[in-house]
Design an enzyme around this catalytic site. Sequence first.
Site, mmCIF file in Angstrom:
data_model
loop_
_atom_site.group_PDB
_atom_site.id
_atom_site.type_symbol
_atom_site.label_atom_id
_atom_site.label_comp_id
_atom_site.label_asym_id
_atom_site.label_seq_id
_atom_site.Cartn_x
_atom_site.Cartn_y
_atom_site.Cartn_z
ATOM 1 C CG ASN A 161 -37.348 32.885 96.237
ATOM 2 O OD1 ASN A 161 -36.206 32.398 96.757
ATOM 3 N ND2 ASN A 161 -37.193 34.002 95.750
ATOM 4 C CG ASP A 186 -39.024 37.598 89.145
ATOM 5 O OD1 ASP A 186 -37.902 37.936 89.025
ATOM 6 O OD2 ASP A 186 -39.238 36.129 89.152
HETATM 7 N N1 CTP Z 1 -32.361 38.945 88.401
HETATM 8 C C1 CTP Z 1 -31.975 39.835 88.864
HETATM 9 N N2 CTP Z 1 -32.860 40.803 89.084
HETATM 10 C C2 CTP Z 1 -34.216 40.330 89.256
HETATM 11 C C3 CTP Z 1 -34.646 39.322 88.949
HETATM 12 C C4 CTP Z 1 -33.815 38.391 88.376
HETATM 13 O O1 CTP Z 1 -30.675 40.361 88.809
HETATM 14 N N3 CTP Z 1 -34.933 41.340 89.779
HETATM 15 C C5 CTP Z 1 -31.301 37.618 88.297
HETATM 16 C C6 CTP Z 1 -31.161 36.499 89.053
HETATM 17 O O2 CTP Z 1 -30.444 36.634 89.778
HETATM 18 C C7 CTP Z 1 -30.554 35.420 87.743
HETATM 19 C C8 CTP Z 1 -31.157 36.022 86.534
HETATM 20 O O3 CTP Z 1 -31.568 37.253 86.814
HETATM 21 O O4 CTP Z 1 -29.086 35.338 87.778
HETATM 22 C C9 CTP Z 1 -32.056 35.120 86.003
HETATM 23 O O5 CTP Z 1 -33.177 35.093 86.990
HETATM 24 P P1 CTP Z 1 -34.760 34.405 86.821
HETATM 25 O O6 CTP Z 1 -35.680 34.554 87.839
HETATM 26 O O7 CTP Z 1 -34.235 33.119 86.189
HETATM 27 O O8 CTP Z 1 -35.412 35.092 85.626
HETATM 28 P P2 CTP Z 1 -36.242 36.275 85.582
HETATM 29 O O9 CTP Z 1 -35.586 37.475 84.670
HETATM 30 O O10 CTP Z 1 -36.637 36.703 86.663
HETATM 31 O O11 CTP Z 1 -37.469 35.640 84.613
HETATM 32 P P3 CTP Z 1 -38.648 34.674 85.222
HETATM 33 O O12 CTP Z 1 -38.756 34.832 86.557
HETATM 34 O O13 CTP Z 1 -39.788 34.872 83.968
HETATM 35 O O14 CTP Z 1 -37.918 33.221 84.800
#
Ligand code: CTP
Length: 404
Positions: free
Chosen positions: A217, A287
């Site tokens: 990303n 993700d």
């Molecule tokens: N995070 C994590 N591990 C993952 C994905 C995310 O620890 N595999 C953490 C990120 O570092 C951040 C928080 O979770 O502090 C939220 O991440 P975000 O990407 O906004 O949320 P997601 O849970 O991935 O949901 P979405 O992508 O649907 O917004």
Amino acid sequence: MPKRRAKNLKNLKRLKNRCILLGVSGGVAAYKSVELARRLTDEEASVFVVMTEAAKQFATPLSFETASHNRVYSSLFDEPMAHISLPAKADCMVVAPATANTIAKFAHGLADDLLSTCFLSFRGNVIVAPSMNWKMYDNPVVRRNLDALASAGVAQVGPGSGALACGEEGVGRMAEPAEIVEAVRAALSEKNLSGERVVITAGPTREYLDPVRFISNRSSGKMGYALARTARDRGAEVTLISGPSFLGKPAGVAYIGVETTSEMLGAVTEAVAKGATVLVMAAAVADFSPVRESRLKIEKGRGLTLKLSPTKDIVTSVSSSRKRPFIIGFAAETGSRADRAAKKMKEKKMDMIVFNDVTEPGAGFDVDTNKVEIIDRRGRIHTGLMSKDDVADAIFDRFLEIKA
Ligand code: CTP
């Protein structure tokens, strides 16, 4: 979470209203100090410049007057008490460039001009940014003088290495203005995070399809690195776990470079197990990961359909552990979706989440500013648009409020 009106945080600037005495001695890098003066005034510090006679050969007082919005001082006798009154109102003294001559005078207590007398009468943090030819810098006499200054509590920033004004290459280039501003911020930071062991993740992670291709990303790591510098400046013991980033490793923090989400998970788990008190998950963790990573480069063929599976959630793995630190997460969303961020905080059992809308000007990827909403169980705080360093301060200020 109680519904409270979001507080607005404006003008949180660590250097705002702080008084900086900027000494400029006679080196060719003096022109770079004009930019330094401008950057400090941009941060709303008041800057008073003292130039040596030799400095005026390299840059004009008018340039510094324009950059600092204040008159420039130079003579010891125009205002006989300036060597007492200027240092008395300063919070920090920076000498950039610091020539071999000025360093020698400081080290030996010579006081034959305004700058050297100011140095002797100043009671506070002094930073010198040496600038000279590499052979001069390498000279044991200069090194001894710098050591003497260090043992008197004077901080040194730079010099860097590269092309020098004389046409030679080596160590002797004055530190860049941004680096000197960082040193000033560090010197003026209250050490209110001392005793905290802070683990910070930053940057993107990569998930490989084959040995040459990956999913990732746009994260640059700037927010996470700003958090690491800020926590360090405020006295915390910092571990920075970073995905690939072009940013320089901050000095004075333990740095662990990782690439994939599972490497980041491993590094975070280990760092937290060593007794972290705070985990800040600023990394943009990938993700999804390809279900199968090909050992060989995938051939183009007729197109490719990827099968992906979700990566393990790092923050949840830490928050559900028995001995968990205070957890600060981030939610970079597209659009004003603070409620979605608040929901994430709850679901992932975080103590605080920092929401930003990446579609807002100045709050997206790879910029030095951000505009966030800090959400926790007590309420919400809007920061307004500010530098990522200042956002980092706002986050740790809120952490201290919550902890108190
Ligand atoms: N995070 C994590 N591990 C993952 C994905 C995310 O620890 N595999 C953490 C990120 O570092 C951040 C928080 O979770 O502090 C939220 O991440 P975000 O990407 O906004 O949320 P997601 O849970 O991935 O949901 P979405 O992508 O649907 O917004």
